[in-house]
Design an enzyme around this catalytic site. Structure first.
Site, short mmCIF file in Angstrom:
data_model
loop_
_atom_site.label_atom_id
_atom_site.label_comp_id
_atom_site.label_asym_id
_atom_site.label_seq_id
_atom_site.Cartn_x
_atom_site.Cartn_y
_atom_site.Cartn_z
N CYS A 12 2.70 19.66 8.87
CA CYS A 12 2.10 20.97 8.64
C CYS A 12 1.10 20.94 7.51
O CYS A 12 1.27 21.68 6.54
CB CYS A 12 3.19 21.97 8.33
SG CYS A 12 3.82 22.64 9.83
N GLU B 252 2.78 -12.47 -7.87
CA GLU B 252 3.66 -11.53 -7.16
C GLU B 252 2.94 -10.81 -6.02
O GLU B 252 2.79 -9.59 -6.05
CB GLU B 252 4.18 -10.47 -8.13
CG GLU B 252 5.03 -11.03 -9.25
CD GLU B 252 5.35 -10.00 -10.33
OE1 GLU B 252 6.33 -10.18 -11.05
OE2 GLU B 252 4.60 -9.00 -10.47
N PRO B 253 2.50 -11.53 -5.00
CA PRO B 253 1.83 -10.84 -3.89
C PRO B 253 2.82 -10.06 -3.02
O PRO B 253 3.91 -10.55 -2.74
CB PRO B 253 1.19 -11.98 -3.10
CG PRO B 253 2.06 -13.16 -3.38
CD PRO B 253 2.61 -12.98 -4.77
N TYR C 195 -4.51 7.75 -1.10
CA TYR C 195 -5.59 6.94 -1.68
C TYR C 195 -6.89 7.05 -0.89
O TYR C 195 -7.85 6.33 -1.20
CB TYR C 195 -5.22 5.45 -1.68
CG TYR C 195 -3.85 5.09 -2.20
CD1 TYR C 195 -3.47 5.41 -3.50
CD2 TYR C 195 -2.95 4.39 -1.40
CE1 TYR C 195 -2.22 5.04 -3.98
CE2 TYR C 195 -1.70 4.02 -1.88
CZ TYR C 195 -1.35 4.35 -3.16
OH TYR C 195 -0.12 3.98 -3.64
N1 LLP Z 1 3.60 -6.89 -9.16
C1 LLP Z 1 3.59 -5.73 -9.82
C2 LLP Z 1 4.06 -5.69 -11.21
C3 LLP Z 1 3.15 -4.57 -9.18
O1 LLP Z 1 3.14 -3.43 -9.85
C4 LLP Z 1 2.72 -4.64 -7.84
C5 LLP Z 1 2.26 -3.44 -7.16
C6 LLP Z 1 2.75 -5.88 -7.18
C7 LLP Z 1 3.20 -6.99 -7.87
C8 LLP Z 1 2.35 -6.06 -5.75
O2 LLP Z 1 1.02 -5.73 -5.52
P1 LLP Z 1 0.35 -6.10 -4.10
O3 LLP Z 1 0.21 -7.60 -4.05
O4 LLP Z 1 1.25 -5.62 -3.04
O5 LLP Z 1 -0.95 -5.39 -4.12
N2 LLP Z 1 1.58 1.59 -3.20
C9 LLP Z 1 0.23 1.17 -3.40
C10 LLP Z 1 -0.03 0.12 -4.38
C11 LLP Z 1 0.71 0.26 -5.66
C12 LLP Z 1 1.40 -0.98 -5.91
C13 LLP Z 1 1.99 -1.02 -7.26
N3 LLP Z 1 2.35 -2.30 -7.70
C14 LLP Z 1 -0.48 0.96 -2.09
O6 LLP Z 1 0.00 1.48 -1.11
O7 LLP Z 1 -1.54 0.38 -2.05
#
Ligand code: LLP
Length: 453
Positions: free
Chosen positions: A381, A302-303, A354
């Protein structure tokens, strides 16, 4: 071409201004205003295809099937969901809203997954009614809830059980999700019990006629650069699958290894190479299954970030420039140039949330001025409203300059807010020399319209 962390369609024009897929950023700013999220469609499609073909080839070579789900939480618009589907990806959603959007994009229910650690009844029912291919269940309570609602609808709900493997990976504590002390999934670790919460959940699902157990899901974190974590987690999941088969006689068909593939945010950063990581994981899982004497399941990944992150940039206009004298760690004084842009933490919360690092450049013109230490800040702000903590910008950076921040395609618009009543920027897609608005800019009227007085 300019290279990472910019999208592949980004280059400098002869006069030094930046262009995306042949469109001059000055034209983008004039037509769509700033701030704006700019998305390079060809780059998105290329990365979606690269992940799909790399995983299909690597897993095919060891005799396993694989599906690639685009994680919509990174950025989901109707067009983006369609691009993902056209490139052979399925869509992973994490709420009723994301599910509604995927359905609006006409992604078939069977090609959608629904996640969430606290899905509402309405979200579960919507998923059942849409015939989603999989609901990823996250707790024992939820298993009971999904079974109850499936019975109410007279359907059998296809579920995967999300487990935590104890493998911890990723860029930041809040982003890492598979270690024990957090809210997601069910632990594979028995921790003093006779069986682990993960095993309890799997056996529970198998007992219920309203549920069909598709398999086991694991997501270990985000912005992962070292593929070892994926292999370690996959090993744990495959062993759990074999244990379950021993306990119940059921060898589940599917294993999802989640997302988290890391990208380049700064010049010089190394991104995960889909071909290498796919080969490493495929060989590793084939070895584990051979050792366990089990057949290979069908895999999925799941990218999100790795598909859409590099495809996006944010275009801002500089409003003020202010030199500030600061003392460095060794006690010497230095000047940091604060460059304020017309957006900020409302369109990109990641630096504040982060400490995420980004790269910025002045993009509306060339400059031969010396480079100075700068910090790009927003217009909110609070002092934590930082867009780029540290970047070298030309000393002549000035009000009216266009500034672009690279690799903002993932978790920029999707995590945007209206802090300080700022309308959220549009998402503008660029391809083959022309641009089109995918999501329009919010207006003050949109915001005021929500307030019923
Ligand atoms: N699958 C599941 C179950 C997930 O929880 C996530 C991300 C993904 C796939 C996708 O992950 P990716 O390939 O995009 O890294 N908002 C944060 C990251 C938290 C993502 C949570 N889950 C950020 O801005 O880095």
């Amino acid at each position: 071409m300019t290279g990472a962390p910019w999208s592949t369609g980004v280059g400098r024009l002869p006069d030094g201004a930046l262009a995306v897929a042949g469109v001059d950023v000055r034209d983008l700013a004039a037509e769509h205003g700033t701030p704006a999220y700019v998305l390079d469609e060809t780059d998105f499609r290329m990365r979606a295809r690269a992940y799909r073909t790399a995983f299909e080839a690597a897993f095919g070579a060891v005799g396993a099937g694989v599906d690639v789900y685009y994680a919509g939480k990174a950025l989901l618009t109707v067009a983006v969901a369609r691009w993902a589907r056209e490139e052979g990806l399925r869509v992973d959603t994490a709420s009723g809203g994301e599910l509604a959007l995927a359905l609006r994009a006409e992604v078939p229910g069977a090609e959608i997954g629904l996640h969430g650690n606290n899905k509402s009844d309405a979200e579960i029912l919507r998923a059942l009614d849409a015939g989603v291919g999989r609901i990823i269940v996250d707790s024992l309570v939820e298993i009971e809830r999904v079974a109850y609602l499936a019975a109410e609808r007279g359907v059998v709900a296809p579920v995967m059980v999300r487990v935590t493997t104890g493998v911890h990976a990723g860029g930041h504590e809040y982003i890492a999700t598979a270690h024990e002390d957090q809210k997601f999934g069910l632990s594979v670790n028995p921790a003093g019990r006779s069986e682990s919460p993960a095993m309890t959940a799997l056996l529970d699902v198998l007992k219920r006629p309203e549920l069909k157990l598709l398999g086991i899901h694991s997501h270990i974190g985000s912005q992962i650069i070292d593929p070892d974590g994926f292999e370690a987690a996959a090993g744990v999941v495959l062993r759990l699958r074999a244990d379950l088969a021993e306990r119940s006689g059921v060898l589940v068909d599917e294993v999802d290894l989640g997302g988290g593939y890391g990208i380049a945010y700064l010049p010089g950063d190394v991104a995960l190479d889909p071909e290498r990581v796919a080969k490493d994981i495929a060989q590793s899982v084939a070895g584990v299954c051979q050792e366990l004497g089990t057949s290979l399941p069908r895999f999925s990944i799941e990218p999100g970030r790795a598909i859409v992150g590099p495809a996006g940039l944010t275009l801002y206009t500089v409003g003020t420039v202010k030199p500030v004298t600061v003392s460095s760690d060794d006690g010497t004084e230095l000047t940091r140039t604060y460059v304020s842009v017309d957006g900020g933490m409302s369109d990109n919360i990641r630096p504040a949330l982060y400490g995420a690092a980004y790269h910025a450049e002045v993009v509306g013109r060339s400059s031969t001025a010396e480079r100075v230490l700068a910090r790009v800040v927003g217009k909110h702000c609070e002092s934590g409203d930082i867009v780029v903590h540290e970047v070298q910008l030309p000393a002549d950076v000035r009000a009216g300059d266009l500034l672009a921040v690279a690799a903002t395609g993932a978790y920029g618009r999707s995590m945007a807010s209206n802090y300080n009543m700022l309308p959220r920027p549009p998402v503008v897609a660029v391809a083959d020399g022309s641009s089109r608005v995918l999501v329009r800019r919010e207006t003050e009227a949109d915001l005021l319209g929500l307030d019923l007085g």
